[in-house]
Write a protein that holds these residues in place. Structure first.
Motif, short mmCIF file in Angstrom:
data_model
loop_
_atom_site.label_atom_id
_atom_site.label_comp_id
_atom_site.label_asym_id
_atom_site.label_seq_id
_atom_site.Cartn_x
_atom_site.Cartn_y
_atom_site.Cartn_z
N CYS A 1 0.85 -1.18 0.00
CA CYS A 1 0.00 0.00 0.00
C CYS A 1 0.89 1.24 0.00
O CYS A 1 1.82 1.34 0.80
CB CYS A 1 -0.88 0.00 1.24
SG CYS A 1 -1.75 1.55 1.50
N CYS B 1 0.22 3.18 3.67
CA CYS B 1 0.65 2.61 4.96
C CYS B 1 1.73 1.54 4.82
O CYS B 1 2.22 1.02 5.82
CB CYS B 1 -0.55 2.03 5.70
SG CYS B 1 -1.18 0.52 4.95
N ARG C 1 1.56 -1.46 4.09
CA ARG C 1 1.11 -2.83 4.38
C ARG C 1 1.24 -3.66 3.10
O ARG C 1 0.96 -3.18 2.00
CB ARG C 1 -0.37 -2.74 4.77
CG ARG C 1 -1.03 -4.02 5.21
CD ARG C 1 -2.55 -3.78 5.23
NE ARG C 1 -2.90 -2.55 5.95
CZ ARG C 1 -3.26 -2.52 7.23
NH1 ARG C 1 -3.36 -3.63 7.92
NH2 ARG C 1 -3.56 -1.38 7.81
N CYS D 1 -4.47 0.17 0.10
CA CYS D 1 -5.15 -0.97 0.70
C CYS D 1 -6.57 -0.59 1.15
O CYS D 1 -6.91 0.59 1.27
CB CYS D 1 -4.34 -1.52 1.88
SG CYS D 1 -4.45 -0.53 3.38
N CYS E 1 -6.78 1.64 4.30
CA CYS E 1 -6.53 3.07 4.07
C CYS E 1 -7.70 3.72 3.35
O CYS E 1 -8.05 4.87 3.63
CB CYS E 1 -5.24 3.25 3.27
SG CYS E 1 -3.78 3.04 4.29
ZN ZN Z 1 -2.80 1.14 3.46
#
Ligand code: ZN
Ligand code: ZN
Length: 253
Positions: free
Chosen positions: A17, A20, A22, A34, A37
């Motif tokens: 992502c 973030c 991730r 993602c 988010c």
């Molecule tokens: Zn994210």
């Protein structure tokens, strides 16, 4: 075996992502932002001015949209431009991540009311210098993806920018208006670039459809209003506007 290959690809080319960081596993490996988010993006909600979609002023009529051309009847945005949403627009505009426009269009299609059947999406054009530097127009990417999601058509070349305007970021609302004045023209294969002062109203059937301006961000609405002015001068009677993000403007809230 396929699972192993996918896992191997994930390992070698981990999709993460952009907000973030991730890791994104299947089936979300094609997303750039993602789902977590995306859920953090703050939808723009009522109460708002029915016309410009800005939170309503405490006293008196809305000042933001009072100078708009009458043909521009509504502007809506999906989310407030803060945190991850701002980061995402930055990636689309300045980091060459054109594909993130698809994630943004998905959020617009979810949060903004679908335009009426027969409406045609028209992206806000970039100046030629900016477009060649960036390699693409972020509004075209949004308008293309939105047309598909909404089941509407688009006209990517209907509007052209007549000059490169300096970036609006540091300008006051009044300066923004002056900055974009006369910056757009309507063009068509049928009659070339249209002169604002001599519009043959019946010449271009597309102008009888409701047109929906598409842009990445709504700040003061100056750019959208000016683009609507060019469409109205060419004979369009019904114009809406849709953006992914909306910046809050301290002196209008
Ligand atoms: Zn994210
Ligand atoms: Zn308003």
């Amino acid at each position: 075996m396929t699972t192993l290959l996918v896992a191997l690809e994930q390992l070698l080319l981990p999709a993460e992502c952009l907000v973030c960081h991730r890791l994104l596993g299947p089936p979300f490996a094609d997303d750039l932002v993602c789902r977590v988010c995306r859920l953090r993006w703050r939808p723009v909600r009522r109460p708002w001015c029915e016309r410009c979609g800005q939170p309503e002023p405490h006293f008196g009529p809305c000042r933001l949209c009072r100078g708009w051309p009458a043909e521009l009847t509504a502007a809506r945005s999906a989310v407030w431009l803060d945190g991850g949403a701002r980061r995402t627009v930055h990636a689309l505009k300045y980091e060459g991540l054109a594909r993130v426009g698809l994630d943004m269009a998905a959020v617009v299609a979810k949060l903004v009311e679908r335009p009426p059947p027969g409406a045609v999406l028209v992206p806000i054009p970039l100046g030629t210098k900016r477009q060649s530097r960036r390699g693409y127009n972020q509004s075209v990417i949004l308008a293309t993806a939105l047309a598909r999601l909404w089941g509407l058509t688009n006209r990517l070349e209907l509007l052209v920018r007549t000059r490169d305007t300096p970036t609006q970021t540091a300008l006051t609302p009044a300066a923004r208006l002056a900055n974009v004045a006369g910056a757009f023209r309507v063009q068509s294969a049928e009659w070339g670039v249209q002169n604002r002062s001599a519009a043959p109203h019946s010449a271009l059937p597309i102008l009888h459809s409701p047109l929906v301006l598409v842009d990445d961000v709504f700040t003061t609405g100056a750019t959208l209003a000016e683009a609507a002015r060019a469409l109205a001068a060419a004979g369009c009677q019904s114009i809406l506007a849709v953006t992914f993000g909306r910046a809050s403007i301290p002196d209008f809230n």
